[in-house]
Design a protein around this motif. Sequence first.
Motif, PDB file in Angstrom:
ATOM      1  N   VAL A  75       5.306  -5.660   0.574  1.00  6.71           N
ATOM      2  CA  VAL A  75       5.033  -4.695  -0.777  1.00  6.71           C
ATOM      3  C   VAL A  75       6.125  -4.687  -1.327  1.00  6.71           C
ATOM      4  CG1 VAL A  75       3.868  -2.785  -2.035  1.00  6.71           C
ATOM      5  CG2 VAL A  75       3.280  -3.727   0.470  1.00  6.71           C
ATOM      6  N   TYR A  76       6.918  -4.524  -0.869  1.00  5.49           N
ATOM      7  CA  TYR A  76       8.462  -4.167  -1.306  1.00  5.49           C
ATOM      8  C   TYR A  76       8.805  -6.141  -2.522  1.00  5.49           C
ATOM      9  CZ  TYR A  76      13.992  -4.104  -1.232  1.00  5.49           C
ATOM     10  OH  TYR A  76      14.976  -4.326  -1.125  1.00  5.49           O
ATOM     11  N   LEU A  98      -2.466  -9.898  -1.817  1.00  6.29           N
ATOM     12  CA  LEU A  98      -1.370  -9.021  -1.695  1.00  6.29           C
ATOM     13  C   LEU A  98      -1.078  -8.253  -3.306  1.00  6.29           C
ATOM     14  CD1 LEU A  98      -1.041  -6.697  -0.046  1.00  6.29           C
ATOM     15  CD2 LEU A  98       1.103  -7.739  -0.581  1.00  6.29           C
ATOM     16  N   HIS A  99      -0.709  -9.823  -4.088  1.00  9.30           N
ATOM     17  CA  HIS A  99      -0.378  -9.336  -5.981  1.00  9.30           C
ATOM     18  C   HIS A  99      -1.605  -9.287  -6.491  1.00  9.30           C
ATOM     19  CE1 HIS A  99      -0.853 -13.446  -7.421  1.00  9.30           C
ATOM     20  NE2 HIS A  99      -1.477 -14.039  -5.878  1.00  9.30           N
ATOM     21  N   PHE A 100      -2.419  -9.893  -6.666  1.00  9.15           N
ATOM     22  CA  PHE A 100      -3.705  -9.913  -7.488  1.00  9.15           C
ATOM     23  C   PHE A 100      -3.932  -8.926  -8.060  1.00  9.15           C
ATOM     24  CE2 PHE A 100      -6.767 -13.228  -5.384  1.00  9.15           C
ATOM     25  CZ  PHE A 100      -5.979 -14.413  -4.940  1.00  9.15           C
ATOM     26  N   PRO A 101      -3.669  -7.429  -7.621  1.00  7.01           N
ATOM     27  CA  PRO A 101      -3.687  -6.510  -9.069  1.00  7.01           C
ATOM     28  C   PRO A 101      -2.968  -6.158 -10.017  1.00  7.01           C
ATOM     29  CG  PRO A 101      -4.389  -5.184  -6.909  1.00  7.01           C
ATOM     30  CD  PRO A 101      -4.191  -6.945  -6.931  1.00  7.01           C
ATOM     31  N   LEU A 102      -1.440  -6.689  -9.372  1.00  6.66           N
ATOM     32  CA  LEU A 102      -0.010  -6.906 -10.370  1.00  6.66           C
ATOM     33  C   LEU A 102      -0.061  -7.894 -11.193  1.00  6.66           C
ATOM     34  CD1 LEU A 102       2.252  -5.764  -7.487  1.00  6.66           C
ATOM     35  CD2 LEU A 102       2.316  -5.029  -9.958  1.00  6.66           C
TER      36      LEU A 102
ATOM     37  N   TRP B  73      -9.642  -4.870   1.440  1.00  5.01           N
ATOM     38  CA  TRP B  73     -10.757  -3.432   0.689  1.00  5.01           C
ATOM     39  C   TRP B  73      -9.038  -2.721   0.115  1.00  5.01           C
ATOM     40  CZ3 TRP B  73     -15.493  -4.247  -0.139  1.00  5.01           C
ATOM     41  CH2 TRP B  73     -15.837  -4.696   1.033  1.00  5.01           C
ATOM     42  N   HIS B  74      -8.049  -1.770   1.636  1.00  5.10           N
ATOM     43  CA  HIS B  74      -7.086  -1.345   0.433  1.00  5.10           C
ATOM     44  C   HIS B  74      -6.718  -1.958  -0.831  1.00  5.10           C
ATOM     45  CE1 HIS B  74      -8.053   0.750   4.458  1.00  5.10           C
ATOM     46  NE2 HIS B  74      -7.356   1.315   3.638  1.00  5.10           N
ATOM     47  N   ASP B  96      -0.006   5.784   1.993  1.00  7.13           N
ATOM     48  CA  ASP B  96       1.222   5.417   1.241  1.00  7.13           C
ATOM     49  C   ASP B  96       1.927   4.539   0.978  1.00  7.13           C
ATOM     50  OD1 ASP B  96       1.560   6.696   4.278  1.00  7.13           O
ATOM     51  OD2 ASP B  96       0.500   5.185   5.394  1.00  7.13           O
ATOM     52  N   TYR B  97       2.234   3.277   1.229  1.00  9.58           N
ATOM     53  CA  TYR B  97       3.045   3.558  -0.212  1.00  9.58           C
ATOM     54  C   TYR B  97       2.770   1.487  -0.952  1.00  9.58           C
ATOM     55  CZ  TYR B  97       3.605   0.117   3.984  1.00  9.58           C
ATOM     56  OH  TYR B  97       3.797  -0.348   4.649  1.00  9.58           O
ATOM     57  N   LEU B  98       1.490   1.145  -0.676  1.00  7.40           N
ATOM     58  CA  LEU B  98       0.410   0.312  -0.846  1.00  7.40           C
ATOM     59  C   LEU B  98       0.504  -0.047  -2.401  1.00  7.40           C
ATOM     60  CD1 LEU B  98      -0.735  -1.753   0.039  1.00  7.40           C
ATOM     61  CD2 LEU B  98      -2.577  -0.657   0.424  1.00  7.40           C
ATOM     62  N   HIS B  99       0.178   1.259  -3.824  1.00  7.65           N
ATOM     63  CA  HIS B  99       0.335   2.041  -4.921  1.00  7.65           C
ATOM     64  C   HIS B  99       1.855   1.304  -5.224  1.00  7.65           C
ATOM     65  CE1 HIS B  99       1.226   5.468  -5.429  1.00  7.65           C
ATOM     66  NE2 HIS B  99       1.213   5.602  -4.091  1.00  7.65           N
ATOM     67  N   PHE B 100       3.159   1.669  -5.129  1.00 11.00           N
ATOM     68  CA  PHE B 100       3.891   1.886  -5.672  1.00 11.00           C
ATOM     69  C   PHE B 100       4.673   0.704  -6.942  1.00 11.00           C
ATOM     70  CE2 PHE B 100       6.446   4.884  -2.020  1.00 11.00           C
ATOM     71  CZ  PHE B 100       5.378   6.179  -2.232  1.00 11.00           C
TER      72      PHE B 100
END
Lengths: 364, 364
Positions: A75-76, A98-102, B73-74, B96-100
């Motif tokens: 995520v970092y 992992l990056h799709f929403p962004l 899913w998250h 936690d940090y997933l949405h940061f």
Amino acid sequence: MRIAQIPPLYESIPPKLYGGTERVVSYLTEELVKQGHDVTLFGTKDSVTSATLYPVCARATRLNPDCKDAMAWHVYQLQLVIENASRFDLIHFHNDYLHFPLSNQGHYRHITTLHGRLDLEDLKPIYKKFYDIPVVSISNSQRKPLPHIHWLSTVYHGLPKDMYQAGDGKGNYLAFLGRISPEKRPDRAIEIAKRTGIPLKVAAKVDKADAEYFEERIKPLLDHPLVEFIGEIGDHQKEKFLGNALALLFPIDWPEPFGMVMIEALATATPVIAFNNGSVPEIIQEGKTGFVVNNMQEAIEAVEKIRLLDRSLCRQVFENSFTSAVMAQKYVTLYEQICRREGKVFHLQTPPNWSTKEKYASYD
Amino acid sequence: MRIAQIPPLYESIPPKLYGGTERVVSYLTEELVKQGHDVTLFGTKDSVTSATLYPVCARATRLNPDCKDAMAWHVYQLQLVIENASRFDLIHFHNDYLHFPLSNQGHYRHITTLHGRLDLEDLKPIYKKFYDIPVVSISNSQRKPLPHIHWLSTVYHGLPKDMYQAGDGKGNYLAFLGRISPEKRPDRAIEIAKRTGIPLKVAAKVDKADAEYFEERIKPLLDHPLVEFIGEIGDHQKEKFLGNALALLFPIDWPEPFGMVMIEALATATPVIAFNNGSVPEIIQEGKTGFVVNNMQEAIEAVEKIRLLDRSLCRQVFENSFTSAVMAQKYVTLYEQICRREGKVFHLQTPPNWSTKEKYASYD
């Protein structure tokens, strides 16, 4: 072009030991630099590259015993990429969804190579939601569970052209190379050796997860004069191991999206006898660079015909289709295609009709 | 207020079995609805709530054997939240940090309760990067490894006021309730029983991960006339188990951010003898609702004094400080505080000086 490469952080680039995705990212990165591109690699600090290295974490997470939360690093990494996005013409992700929403917010141009299998039920909703994120498959077979997402193209993995030299196959043995695991079916390879009377050399590592399978199912089969188990081998030993073999046996039992070892064999001019699964029929040309078989009987017949194949053709197919130069060139074509589109235009504007296959077919 | 609650998806809301975070989200959600708020819960479809349920996936991921990729899913959940963000005054994350990286872009008002331990090296860079995301601790102790991030407040967990009734402690035994694990130190509880001569009842589940520890280290200790092992118990059995006990023993050996079982004991009017670690000294009032001890000798002395405590005070402290109504009221105060700030103002504008503790201290 100014290109960012975003690999997973589980391994260094290239990996110190095993690590499929990170190895391909390394080959691609080095080749892009060689072709004159300005490449930045967002990898672990212990990576070795001729590109600009943007170090995300000190060490690759898998081999770092102090790493308890690898996701935090991933995520970092995404945030570092976003902050630097304007410095690049294009960002190439190798991190799945992992990056799709962004990336969906469209502030930068991007492309994603999907490296894993896609036939899990868990993946359907997220890929359906992000049907318009531009993605690349590593084989056509890989696409089957998700035919309607925004596939740009299939780009096969490639190896540096000079990594391996052609061998003469005079070792008079069959080769099995990979992990010992139920999906790789080393038992099938052993049965082929026993039934054809041709020696088999097994170069394979045994992961912790597969230790029980190895002890209970495979070890008892190894005690046979035709079978030699030589354990895990490194890249520098592969050339000889594969090049001296009559054929590589690849008797897999799962839809492997891309079997790297097949093109390693072709690079050493060694043909492949592979069970028809996943990427196999796309990589192996039946009766030319090997045989694609459907059962044990066909595998045995293939072994009997294997000396009839022209080994130099295997090497030639490797050079034409499976070098990292070919792979990089295909990616550059896609990068340019993405960059020609303006703004968010490269995102589809309306949801696809999930029952209409043709509508959002590949751009090939 | 229109509030979205974003729990993890590992368990349903409330969890069918174990599941700390999801249980607290359930209590908070129900209480907010009761207080008249318009709450939407982005949970699993098998959740049970009086709020509006936005179902993210059919089943909680941990108990679903078909789930192979819970992260998918998250990430999917995050996208659903973003798409609906304008419908809410505030989004409350428990992930936690997933949405940061997403929330950092400031398109919606949000608050994040951090439920886990924060003393991992892996977490430092990501929290340092997102120092200005507004976060809530579940104890002051939890903050220690990351003192300089944007702490809004500590909000202690709470239980529904009527969930448990006060007991009279007349069972004449000490209670141990929780998981059997090295961090929970059931061995200490057993030693306390043996050295004080007061019976101990151990109500605990044994996770797969702790099976070896249980067999090798704990089981041999259970064979003693003072010790009774009664296995895992459900919520409905806890009232009697805790309420009949002289005291709860909580001899932990790790910085547990919040020990729910302590407030469960207080709800049944049972005092707590706890080793001084993590949230313990914030939850237990020394000499009033129990004893905070530093070693075995102090624990034994505490048992000898335990009958002197006023059990009704334990229940009173629970009602004043650790009900879900109190918890919800504190969160609503924070929600309102966030909503009064305009646009992205609630993000700090300049990086904190990491050597200056005071600069970005809590808003308390």
